[in-house]
Design an enzyme around this catalytic site. Sequence first.
Site, mmCIF file in Angstrom:
data_model
loop_
_atom_site.group_PDB
_atom_site.id
_atom_site.type_symbol
_atom_site.label_atom_id
_atom_site.label_comp_id
_atom_site.label_asym_id
_atom_site.label_seq_id
_atom_site.Cartn_x
_atom_site.Cartn_y
_atom_site.Cartn_z
ATOM 1 C CD GLN A 136 -5.635 -24.040 10.900
ATOM 2 O OE1 GLN A 136 -5.096 -24.871 11.628
ATOM 3 N NE2 GLN A 136 -4.934 -23.247 10.084
ATOM 4 C CD GLU A 171 -6.141 -21.536 4.629
ATOM 5 O OE1 GLU A 171 -6.013 -20.419 5.188
ATOM 6 O OE2 GLU A 171 -5.190 -22.199 4.201
ATOM 7 C CE1 TYR A 180 -9.043 -18.164 8.046
ATOM 8 C CE2 TYR A 180 -7.740 -17.456 6.159
ATOM 9 C CZ TYR A 180 -8.061 -18.411 7.117
ATOM 10 O OH TYR A 180 -7.396 -19.617 7.125
ATOM 11 C CD GLU A 208 -1.257 -23.911 8.766
ATOM 12 O OE1 GLU A 208 -2.332 -23.290 8.739
ATOM 13 O OE2 GLU A 208 -0.222 -23.525 8.181
ATOM 14 C CD GLU A 211 -3.208 -18.141 2.153
ATOM 15 O OE1 GLU A 211 -2.278 -17.532 2.702
ATOM 16 O OE2 GLU A 211 -4.390 -18.082 2.547
HETATM 17 O O1 AHR Z 1 -5.333 -20.623 8.605
HETATM 18 C C1 AHR Z 1 -4.218 -19.839 8.925
HETATM 19 C C2 AHR Z 1 -3.438 -19.420 7.705
HETATM 20 O O2 AHR Z 1 -4.194 -18.565 6.916
HETATM 21 C C3 AHR Z 1 -3.037 -20.514 6.755
HETATM 22 O O3 AHR Z 1 -1.884 -21.165 7.130
HETATM 23 C C4 AHR Z 1 -2.811 -19.773 5.475
HETATM 24 O O4 AHR Z 1 -3.074 -20.554 4.351
HETATM 25 C C5 AHR Z 1 -3.704 -18.554 5.590
HETATM 26 O O5 AHR Z 1 -3.009 -17.380 5.383
#
Ligand code: AHR
Length: 540
Positions: A386, A337, A281, A58, A206
């Site tokens: 990432q 993600e 996450y 990103e 998102e």
């Molecule tokens: O990976 C960081 C961020 O996490 C991304 O931009 C978003 O899609 C998510 O909230």
Amino acid sequence: MTARTLTTGLVGALAPTSTGSRPLAPRAGATDGPARVVIDLDLPGATISRHLYGHFAEHLGRCIYGGFYVGEDSEIPNVRGIRTDVVEALRALRIPNLRWPGGCFADDYHWRDGIGPREDRPRMVNSHWGDVVEDNSFGTHEFMDLVELLGTEAYVNGNVGSGTVREMSDWIEYLTRADDSPMAALRRENGRDEPWTVPFFGIGNEAWGCGGNMRAEDYAALARQYATYVRDHGDNQVTRIAAGASDGDYAWTEALMRAIDGLEGRDGRPGPFQAISLHYYTMSGPWEDKGSATEFSDQEWYRTLSRAVRAEELVARHATVMDRHDPHRKVGLVFDEWGTWWNVEPGTNPGFLYQQNTVRDALVASLHFDGFHRHADRLLMANIAQTVNVLQAMILTDPDSGALVLTPTYHVFAMNAGHQDAAALDAHLLLPEEIAEVDGRPLPLVSASASLRADEGTALVSLSNLSADEPRTLVLDLRGRSVTGHEATVLTGASTAAHNTPEQPDAVAPVPLTDVREHERGLEVTLPPHSFATVRLDLA
Ligand code: AHR
């Protein structure tokens, strides 16, 4: 970016109460004997798509600028501005795809700002990530150049939140059309004659949060509309990926599946979109204080690993919602993600999401992959967040010296590369001890998965020892085929928080695992505490 809560509860009445045959977690049973991993080498399951080992870059912090791209005038060796060392390191991983330009950035990004002479490109504010000014010097041509240098495939994420249908339609035409259409002609004016191949295209990101704060049904309607205009030009066949749920929001997946129930695209595939994404996450604390990347207690170690195991439950439950609408599993689940999200390293820009990466991150990755392998029938793709200098990165680069460090997570991707496009094998755990619970979730202190390459006559077994301080001896109970040879590799460090730095780049690096013995059932392996290992088997 939107704050999210790490709840374990299911959302409303739509939460699946049964997952049929889908495992929610590793299959573990009890035994009176030694700890065993039972693998039937002659019962191959679904193919583990190589795209489960995908990546994400990103416009965020030092991922693109300084990470991948340093510009042509940099002293750091580069090809057309793209770092040579980063490309070489990622080529060694055989990365199957790269998602770009976001993330939250994607719904602010207007692709026409990133083409043409660099000095003429307009600037913009990267409002999500540090509020910095983006000069658009890395745009469509630079990204596709990177894709070609990496030998990977492009996953381009379009803009629904602040972009138009026409903008999205023009982008795919610009990227993939061969003739003299307006967009193909514009691409040629900018120096690229041949169209590129773009197999994956994201319909926003998102949408429930940074991508427009939409309600599920409102976004589902827009996703149908936008995806309709992401056309297949020439031979380029696009898999369109609708922006999916976060965590346990099964109602979001339900709304998207309902939106395409019974619809067919022109080529007999589901339509107008063919896949749905999922984001989750892993943190050791709440969103407001996610925990330090390098300073953590044993309690945080186990809580983190327990939360990583939850990823499999999320996949299973979202997949079950999808199974109800799409029993033939034509719509793909794209976990685009995933990974750890810690507090940023002290002294770094809080908007740049730069974090260290330890043995704990390595095991978070290995646990995700074990779960992904078990759900290879529905998972089409997964992308760790990432690739460089952001969140759970493969590569960290020093902003001053430019030195490059490979993280423990990089090594898990390398050691597991043999699972790409192999057939999943069931790896059933039998453990002599009672399985501990962490935050109400069972956490076996061993994790395993396996795959078969019938054409090569090999199998690959991945093993994780989650104990912070105890070694673990495991019998690999190998059935159905004879094993004629083996090669084992292990990844660990002096402590659970061990990590690599420019001064100590190999503090956590793979080495041969010598503690492997023949056993009447197959092999006996001893794993050091907090370690990940792979065993490659040669089969008769
Ligand atoms: O990976 C960081 C961020 O996490 C991304 O931009 C978003 O899609 C998510 O909230």
